[in-house]
Design an enzyme around this catalytic site. Structure first.
Site, PDB file in Angstrom:
ATOM      1  N   GLY A  23     -13.169   6.774   0.030  1.00 24.26           N
ATOM      2  CA  GLY A  23     -13.039   5.952  -1.165  1.00 24.26           C
ATOM      3  C   GLY A  23     -12.506   6.594  -2.389  1.00 24.26           C
ATOM      4  O   GLY A  23     -12.183   5.745  -3.547  1.00 24.26           O
ATOM      5  N   GLY A  25      -9.778   8.774  -2.636  1.00 21.82           N
ATOM      6  CA  GLY A  25      -8.260   8.270  -2.524  1.00 21.82           C
ATOM      7  C   GLY A  25      -7.826   9.675  -2.376  1.00 21.82           C
ATOM      8  O   GLY A  25      -6.673  10.447  -2.096  1.00 21.82           O
ATOM      9  N   LYS A  26      -8.373  10.005  -0.368  1.00 17.72           N
ATOM     10  CA  LYS A  26      -7.766  11.003   0.234  1.00 17.72           C
ATOM     11  C   LYS A  26      -6.716  11.092   0.339  1.00 17.72           C
ATOM     12  O   LYS A  26      -5.693  11.646   0.525  1.00 17.72           O
ATOM     13  CB  LYS A  26      -7.930  11.355   1.202  1.00 17.72           C
ATOM     14  CG  LYS A  26     -10.036  11.795   1.282  1.00 17.72           C
ATOM     15  CD  LYS A  26     -10.761  11.962   2.970  1.00 17.72           C
ATOM     16  CE  LYS A  26     -10.974  10.822   3.619  1.00 17.72           C
ATOM     17  NZ  LYS A  26     -12.070  10.075   2.506  1.00 17.72           N
ATOM     18  N   THR A  27      -6.424   9.204   0.706  1.00 19.64           N
ATOM     19  CA  THR A  27      -4.909   9.274   2.190  1.00 19.64           C
ATOM     20  C   THR A  27      -4.193   9.046   0.432  1.00 19.64           C
ATOM     21  O   THR A  27      -2.604   9.192   1.095  1.00 19.64           O
ATOM     22  CB  THR A  27      -5.255   7.406   2.343  1.00 19.64           C
ATOM     23  OG1 THR A  27      -6.044   7.659   3.188  1.00 19.64           O
ATOM     24  CG2 THR A  27      -4.461   7.654   2.611  1.00 19.64           C
ATOM     25  N   SER A  28      -4.704   8.163  -0.069  1.00 24.34           N
ATOM     26  CA  SER A  28      -3.337   8.523  -1.889  1.00 24.34           C
ATOM     27  C   SER A  28      -3.265  10.261  -2.079  1.00 24.34           C
ATOM     28  O   SER A  28      -1.347   9.907  -1.552  1.00 24.34           O
ATOM     29  CB  SER A  28      -3.581   7.743  -2.841  1.00 24.34           C
ATOM     30  OG  SER A  28      -3.900   6.118  -2.608  1.00 24.34           O
ATOM     31  N   ASP A  50      -8.372   8.960  10.953  1.00 31.23           N
ATOM     32  CA  ASP A  50      -8.832   8.638  10.654  1.00 31.23           C
ATOM     33  C   ASP A  50      -9.418   6.655  12.042  1.00 31.23           C
ATOM     34  O   ASP A  50      -8.124   6.266  11.380  1.00 31.23           O
ATOM     35  CB  ASP A  50      -9.242   7.858   9.318  1.00 31.23           C
ATOM     36  CG  ASP A  50     -10.166   7.221   8.667  1.00 31.23           C
ATOM     37  OD1 ASP A  50     -10.626   6.634   9.130  1.00 31.23           O
ATOM     38  OD2 ASP A  50      -9.957   7.512   7.563  1.00 31.23           O
ATOM     39  N   THR A 505      -5.774  -1.209  -0.277  1.00 41.01           N
ATOM     40  CA  THR A 505      -5.704  -0.540   0.918  1.00 41.01           C
ATOM     41  C   THR A 505      -7.374  -0.867   0.968  1.00 41.01           C
ATOM     42  O   THR A 505      -7.536  -1.361   2.405  1.00 41.01           O
ATOM     43  CB  THR A 505      -5.696   1.142   0.601  1.00 41.01           C
ATOM     44  OG1 THR A 505      -4.621   1.735   0.270  1.00 41.01           O
ATOM     45  CG2 THR A 505      -6.260   1.653   1.612  1.00 41.01           C
TER      46      THR A 505
END
Length: 593
Positions: A23, A25-28, A50, A505
């Site tokens: 949560g 913001g790794k992906t962003s 992931d 997300t």
């Protein structure tokens, strides 16, 4: 003031790993970095490892195990290493050469040995290692970015090469619960090369992503230290979601800004010496190429509508607790994407039930849990526990050896002890503890804060496979394991509370979670929207922008839950301790907060 993170102006290594608490913001951050580097002319591959990947939601396209061009971008390819797909390909690779050569009974045994959740782990790691050590792939791209899973899974993933190479070098019997060791033995060089690449500071950078809050900062420090110990020394820290200025007359804005300043003042020692960068808080959901291009910029905000949540769409948390009590539910799970507040919601539900006179056991199966931080101590009606994988592993190994000491000779015990050193034994031990935890529901209400979605589903979906494995190792299936599936599938006994944020997300992941649970016949009813700005009175431009963006997702969640939606406002103070949690269960209406 921290330096702004600007990838296109930085000298970055070929391999970049983005990790941190769920949560944050790794992906962003990984996606925006990939877009920035690709826009600057670099050839970039973005890979998710992931189990609950969100790459497809961010880019709005389907992805597979194999790299494909990102729609609307030059120089950027993406791949999603889905563990189940990887496991199927791995099993086909392992079993295929023996079909038609060995008897069908032997083939069936091999397939059964390769049916467990541990096979999914090792198969996904094979894919990961192959990409990390593929020289042709390395020459094709300037940068390969890995959007890794939440920290607990990442640590397991990155520690697997050491664990498996150690196990393989000691093994002499040629078989384990993963199937014929010959197939794994052939991978030893691959694993060693992967470890070497991870440890090479000229090749690999660990990008620790965090939020300016105490819990994710502590998690980043823990990940930094543990990954440093296995050789990944080249690290940097990114603090995502920084509110750059404060609207002093706005109480929410002042509280938000003050909390992040205090958190950074207490920056853990383990990350103080790292290069530290910031990313400003965005007033929009991070989906689509254009939003990703502006992710690192100071946002310009133009409010074109008022935030206005229809109070008939949502209920306070008290309503959910009343419903659980009236139906006599005995097992309650909180599930959802990492970082949405499952631990806090689970703790609040436990406190609400205890306030109604019920005995409650609150526990977590999350390796990265901070349950003790949220509910600081037990009470007369609440007991607390945590399933610690290492503790459960030792307990399980001793139990299995004790059960078999009289029925096996010296060689048999030596073989069993060796077999129990395989890393997948830890998964079995955790599963046993999970079953015992649910068994407590016969005499108290059990509230379980579960791990992030992908790990949770692997745990729950593996039930029947673990029946076989536990019977093989221990000689009998314990009563708690026999009772587990019927309990999980009984809507009069079990309920799953899906926790999410009013953002794209977390919503998409929660929606997929509910579909998976329905396929497993595990009942869900309530959805909880946590940390909502839409039901606060903030007038801050950035925070109001986020509140407006939430409204679409509140409507979507109301529809998905068939009206069974709880909404919890963003809190100006960290919710810690019994009394703070108790106030969550007493709010009459979200608009009165």
């Amino acid at each position: 003031m921290l330096n702004r993170f600007e990838p296109k102006s930085m000298s970055l290594t070929p391999y970049l790993f983005f990790t941190g608490k769920g949560g944050v913001g790794k992906t962003s951050t990984a996606c925006a970095t990939a877009v920035s580097l690709a826009d600057s002319g670099k050839r970039v591959l973005l890979v998710s490892t992931d189990p609950a990947s969100n790459l497809q939601d961010v880019f709005g396209m389907e992805l597979s195990n194999h790299p494909v061009p990102v729609i609307g971008m030059k120089n950027l390819d993406a791949a999603n290493l889905d563990p189940e797909t990887a496991a199927n390909e791995y099993k086909a690779e392992m079993v295929g050469p023996y079909r038609g050569v060995l008897p069908d009974t032997v083939i069936a045994t091999m397939e059964e040995q390769l049916s467990g959740a541990c096979t999914v782990e090792i198969a996904a790691f094979n894919e990961f290692s192959s990409m990390l050590t593929n020289q042709e792939l390395r020459e094709q791209y300037d940068h390969i970015l890995f959007d890794t899973a939440p920290t607990g899974h990442t640590l397991r993933l990155l520690q697997l090469p050491t664990a498996w190479s150690g196990f393989l070098s000691e093994s002499t019997h040629g078989a384990s619960c993963l199937g014929p060791l010959a197939g794994l033995e052939a991978k030893k060089t691959l694993y060693e090369d992967a470890v070497q690449t991870l440890s090479d500071s000229n090749e690999t950078t660990l990008v620790l992503v965090t939020r300016p809050d105490d819990s994710p900062l502590k998690e980043a420090a823990r990940a930094s230290q543990e990954l440093g110990e296995i050789g990944i020394q080249n690290q940097l820290l990114i603090v995502n979601g920084m509110l750059s200025s404060v609207m002093e007359q706005d109480t929410v804005s002042s509280a938000f800004y003050g909390r992040q300043v205090r958190a950074l003042e207490k920056l853990p020692e383990a990350v103080q010496q790292l290069p530290i960068y910031q990313i400003p808080l965005a007033p929009f959901n991070i989906t689509g190429i254009e939003h990703l291009r502006h992710f690192f910029d100071a946002p310009e905000v133009s409010l074109v509508q008022e935030k206005n949540v229809n109070p008939s769409l949502v209920f306070p948390l008290q309503h959910l607790i009343d419903d659980m009590e009236s139906k006599g539910i005995r097992v309650i799970f909180t599930m959802g994407k990492g970082g949405v507040g499952k631990t806090t919601v689970a703790s609040a539900i436990a406190v609400g039930l205890a306030e109604r006179g019920h005995r409650v056991h609150l526990s977590t199966t999350d390796p990265a849990s901070h349950l003790s931080h949220v509910l600081e101590q037990e009470t007369d009606n609440i007991t607390v526990s945590c399933i610690d994988p290492k503790v459960e592993l030792e307990r399980y190994k001793q139990e299995v050896l004790e059960q078999n000491k009289d029925s096996l000779d010296e060689d048999g015990l030596a073989y069993l002890e060796e077999d129990l050193r395989s890393p997948c034994t830890e998964e079995i031990a955790v599963f046993r503890a999970f079953a015992n935890l649910v068994e407590r529901s016969s005499h108290e209400i059990v509230v379980i804060d579960t791990a992030p979605t992908g790990h949770t589903l692997l745990l729950l979906d593996a039930t029947e496979e673990y029946h076989k494995e536990i019977a093989r190792s221990a000689g009998a299936i314990p009563a708690a394991v026999q009772h587990l599936l019927p309990r999980l599938r009984d809507p009069n006994e079990t309920s799953v509370v899906i926790v999410t944020l009013a953002e794209a997300t977390p919503y998409y992941e929660a929606f997929r979670l509910e579909q998976d649970l329905q396929r497993a016949s595990i009942p869900t009813k309530w959805w909880t929207i946590n940390q909502s700005f839409a039901v606060t009175d903030t007038m801050d431009p950035i925070l109001s922008g986020r509140a407006i963006a939430e409204q679409e997702w509140i409507q979507q969640i109301h529809k998905a839950s068939e009206g069974n939606t709880v909404i919890i406002p963003w809190e100006s103070k960290e919710v810690v301790g019994y009394d703070s949690l108790k106030t969550w269960t007493e709010v009459v209406s979200p608009n009165e907060v």
